[in-house]
Scaffold this motif. Structure first.
Motif, mmCIF file in Angstrom:
data_model
loop_
_atom_site.group_PDB
_atom_site.id
_atom_site.type_symbol
_atom_site.label_atom_id
_atom_site.label_comp_id
_atom_site.label_asym_id
_atom_site.label_seq_id
_atom_site.Cartn_x
_atom_site.Cartn_y
_atom_site.Cartn_z
ATOM 1 N N LEU A 25 3.618 1.494 -1.414
ATOM 2 C CA LEU A 25 4.194 1.563 -2.759
ATOM 3 C C LEU A 25 3.226 2.149 -3.774
ATOM 4 C CD1 LEU A 25 6.491 0.636 -4.743
ATOM 5 C CD2 LEU A 25 5.383 -1.593 -4.817
ATOM 6 N N VAL A 26 1.950 1.811 -3.666
ATOM 7 C CA VAL A 26 1.008 2.220 -4.723
ATOM 8 C C VAL A 26 0.184 3.460 -4.364
ATOM 9 C CG1 VAL A 26 0.872 -0.189 -5.481
ATOM 10 C CG2 VAL A 26 -0.965 0.753 -4.065
ATOM 11 N N ASN A 27 0.202 3.868 -3.105
ATOM 12 C CA ASN A 27 -0.531 5.076 -2.700
ATOM 13 C C ASN A 27 0.469 6.156 -2.320
ATOM 14 O OD1 ASN A 27 -3.348 3.990 -2.654
ATOM 15 N ND2 ASN A 27 -2.449 2.628 -1.123
ATOM 16 N N ARG B 299 0.825 -1.217 0.000
ATOM 17 C CA ARG B 299 0.000 0.000 0.000
ATOM 18 C C ARG B 299 0.857 1.265 0.000
ATOM 19 N NH1 ARG B 299 -3.748 -3.249 2.804
ATOM 20 N NH2 ARG B 299 -2.725 -2.861 4.784
#
Lengths: 499, 499
Positions: A119-121, A117
């Motif tokens: 990493l992607v947010n 999370r």
């Protein structure tokens, strides 16, 4: 389980990685995947790399590309290229891979959902950081902070880290100039938007050059580039700030034989720094000094502890910030986490910048360098939390595997071997120098230097150039004495070939 | 399966993510995890955010932090904070989240081993890229290139992308000045290292300001900052380049009512650009022009297609590069992938820079802007392959879910609703403007603007300020008409409260 994969087949490695990722938490040493020695099958670059090069040239200027890698087959200290060659890597992506290739600790780093999370947010860290961010800063970045420093800002790359350290130095310098006042006049506010004094003051940052103009490298954005003094091709056709430059020490080697001369050199260089302060006082006062503990790109030029102690004293007397650019020296390659720990400075440096092996950019700073207002040292992302997740694993491995000690041990083998080669080939190389595995030597001519690097590559070792005529070693922290021996053997073979 | 999680419990979501990641490839819409509406439990920032703020202030200047998020509970268009509040997010980490929070396509992005390897073995892309990199550039970045552009460089952030576009413009300008010659004189080489002409020439980049000095934002590194003309606090105490600035159009709204006045404004602004070329010709010739299709940070100032067509014509006549800074407008929020596609330019812009929603920085360019030599537009990392892995998923979702069409539909609902509010509250707000969901309006006074944003937050909507007194909408591309209705309801409620 110890096993050696002599044939790194695509499918077996994939299966291995898949298994590893399922078994998160099980320690697995990447070394096992390494080949016993370099394996060269084609000329380098090989036909596949050449084809890819043509393809990429249709998209962008990529004339600096040496070869294309095959990440699946890279392992530990070995880079695999697109043509099936396996090279012992002593350059590690311009000194930016702390643990070599495909280290299991990193392959497994994002197995935890909370890390995925992060990493992607990706947040705007200066406005809406996640609730674990202050803790992360402490657990990761502050856990390895240079002694005496307890504050840190994150950035994205070395150049940006240096530029923001400049900003911190300018801000404090201006506060002092205003007698401690932290507010601005209407004239300052108006003129700042017009890029002219007093709001955009005529101040400067001092950096260092070598005798042959091969000097500092602090990055390529326009502020950083104004302090970079290594190669003209980095700077040509770009407007710049006319900023002062002082002489970086140029020592005679071996150091112990030329003690007197080198002490004199230190004194002259420090006198030259004082001179710059005087000369620029009226024109563009110096608000900060930036220096690498070892000028890397410029030729692995070393400064002695005494030189750095003297420089710190000058900066303190003059009331300006001393910025140590540890972008290339930081995170262990000299045998200490920070190279300036070798210098026994009486007090911590004002600002220490980092990137490369640290995976995230940023800088440590003394509390007085915290700007009184927000939004002055700021940008959209302010770094990248996913890089701290990787760095956390790197630090764990450095500690658990005693990598700083390994760097010292391997460094000794390397340096000792280089001294031997210097004796064997005095007409070709000299001036072996450096700390830990952060080592270099001079080759007598630039052409020969380039030829050595090219031939070494064909013999299975990837090396790096620096300065006018030097070769630098920048292996990963997992480089062992046995890798050092392979490197030394291949260097000897290369020198014999080119003798 | 459609299910709504009204209570986003920690464990259930974790289990959900874990399951999702195992079932890689199964489409799963993040919307299902969204709450039906904002849920506010505490004042904002709440006690936990306040505590974390204090903690972080001990490490760095974080006065710009509004709240701390809880990434585990964020979903789609909703940001969850550390205190259990769920806010409808119309600002999305300073306009940098294309698909909102925890989108399944991104949570699943790194399930493939080869992608994990790209993430943990970050290469120096200008020297040793991986063998899939040219293909990746084509499949990801070139697949959405602005019409007519087929070349791209990757960088790490918006500021760095703009600075490297400046470099490309300077390089071509100097080649033309040398009559096509791509080599350098000894004097140029020597003086470049000294930061003085002719090697470091007195050239400039033209940028734009508004009437009230609220103008361009192109980033904060020293080169980019010299073209940024939005707020003094970004620039105070930092030396800068004295570079030219021209007037950006300032229109009267609604546009259709003030057609004549706005056409006149375009003409005056274009004349002002010509004037700058004349004025700076002797002092510091203009080698490039940088402009945002919509000046975002500066106040969401729009330029008409005619203005941009005229500007392109001037640049072509003068032989200088036109750089469109699409860092904030790029990747869909205006209803087209690139905002300048709305302008019907007779030929492609010379350079188009990007970052934010694109997740990677970089710039597209016409082939003549490819430097003749390598290492001139270069740095250690040259971007980050892991960001292209995420961007590839983003592009797939944009295409599969028709998000550009959704942006247009939602934008209509938003704009129509804002027009209504403008009629209802003429004493509070006016000048509704923008394209797609990239919308803004003015509030009559800066204090009231700040108060509206603060009160909206307490009512459940996270909004962004820009310019002197504007509010900007920067929702994710997955913002739907139903979210628009929630936003409009809460804005209406807020305006009533503050009336």
């Amino acid at each position: 389980m110890r096993r050696r994969l002599t044939s790194l087949s695509r499918s077996s490695l994939t299966a291995l990685f898949a298994k590893e990722r399922r078994n998160y938490g099980i320690s697995y040493c990447t070394e096992h995947q390494e080949p016993p020695c370099p394996q060269i099958k084609t000329e380098i670059p090989g036909p596949k790399s050449k084809e890819l090069f043509k393809e990429m040239m249709g998209i962008q200027q990529c004339g600096s590309v040496q070869l294309f890698s095959n990440l699946e087959r890279c392992a530990g200290n070995y880079l695999a290229d697109a043509d099936g060659n396996l090279l012992l890597d002593t350059y590690t992506q311009i000194s930016s891979l702390p643990l070599g290739y495909n280290h299991s600790a990193l392959l497994n780093a994002f197995c935890c959902d909370s890390d995925v999370r992060a990493l992607v947010n990706r947040p705007a860290l200066g406005v809406f950081p996640s609730d674990d961010w202050p803790q992360k800063l402490r657990d990761v970045l502050l856990s390895i902070a240079p002694p005496g420093l307890q504050h840190v800002m994150t950035m994205m790359c070395g150049a940006c880290s240096n530029e923001n350290a400049f900003k911190a130095a300018f801000i404090l310098y201006c506060i002092k100039k205003r007698g401690g006042k932290t507010t601005f006049t209407d004239e300052e506010i108006k003129s700042a938007l017009q890029n002219i004094p007093p709001g955009a003051p005529n101040l400067s940052i001092l950096s260092f050059k070598g005798l042959k103009n091969n000097g500092a490298f602090h990055g390529r954005t326009f502020g950083a580039l104004a302090t970079t003094r290594s190669k003209a091709i980095h700077k040509l056709d770009f407007p710049s700030f006319e900023w002062p430059v002082a002489r970086f020490p140029e020592y005679k080697y071996p150091l112990e034989e030329f003690k007197c001369e080198n002490e004199k050199e230190d004194k002259e260089c420090l006198a030259n720094v004082e001179e710059q302060f005087e000369r620029w006082e009226k024109k563009k006062p110096i608000a900060g000094v930036i220096i690498e503990p070892i000028q890397a790109e410029g030729g692995d030029n070393e400064g002695s502890p005494e030189f750095f102690q003297g420089l710190q004293k000058i900066c303190q007397t003059r009331g300006v910030g001393l910025i140590l650019d540890e972008v290339q020296t930081g995170c262990g390659p000299t045998g200490k986490m920070w190279c300036h720990e070798h210098f026994n400075l009486p007090s911590p440096p004002d600002l220490v910048t980092f990137s490369k092996k640290m995976l995230t950019g940023g800088f440590y700073f003394k509390p007085e360098y915290m700007p009184p207002q927000p939004l002055r040292i700021f940008n959209t992302w302010m770094g990248d939390p996913s890089k701290l997740i990787l760095l956390e694993k790197v630090i764990q491995v450095i500690k658990n595997d005693n990598l700083l000690q390994l760097v010292e041990e391997t460094g000794k083998v390397l340096k000792c071997g280089l001294y031997k080669l210097e004796c064997e080939f005095p007409a070709m190389m000299n001036s072996v120098r450096g700390r830990g595995t952060f080592l270099a030597f001079n080759v007598v001519k630039p052409n020969l230097r380039d030829n050595i690097i090219k031939t070494m590559k064909q013999n299975g070792v990837l090396g790096g150039a620096c300065g006018v005529s030097s070769i630098r070693l920048r292996p990963a922290l997992i480089f062992q004495p046995k890798h050092a021996e392979i490197f030394l053997d291949i260097l000897r073979k290369t020198l014999r070939q080119l003798k």
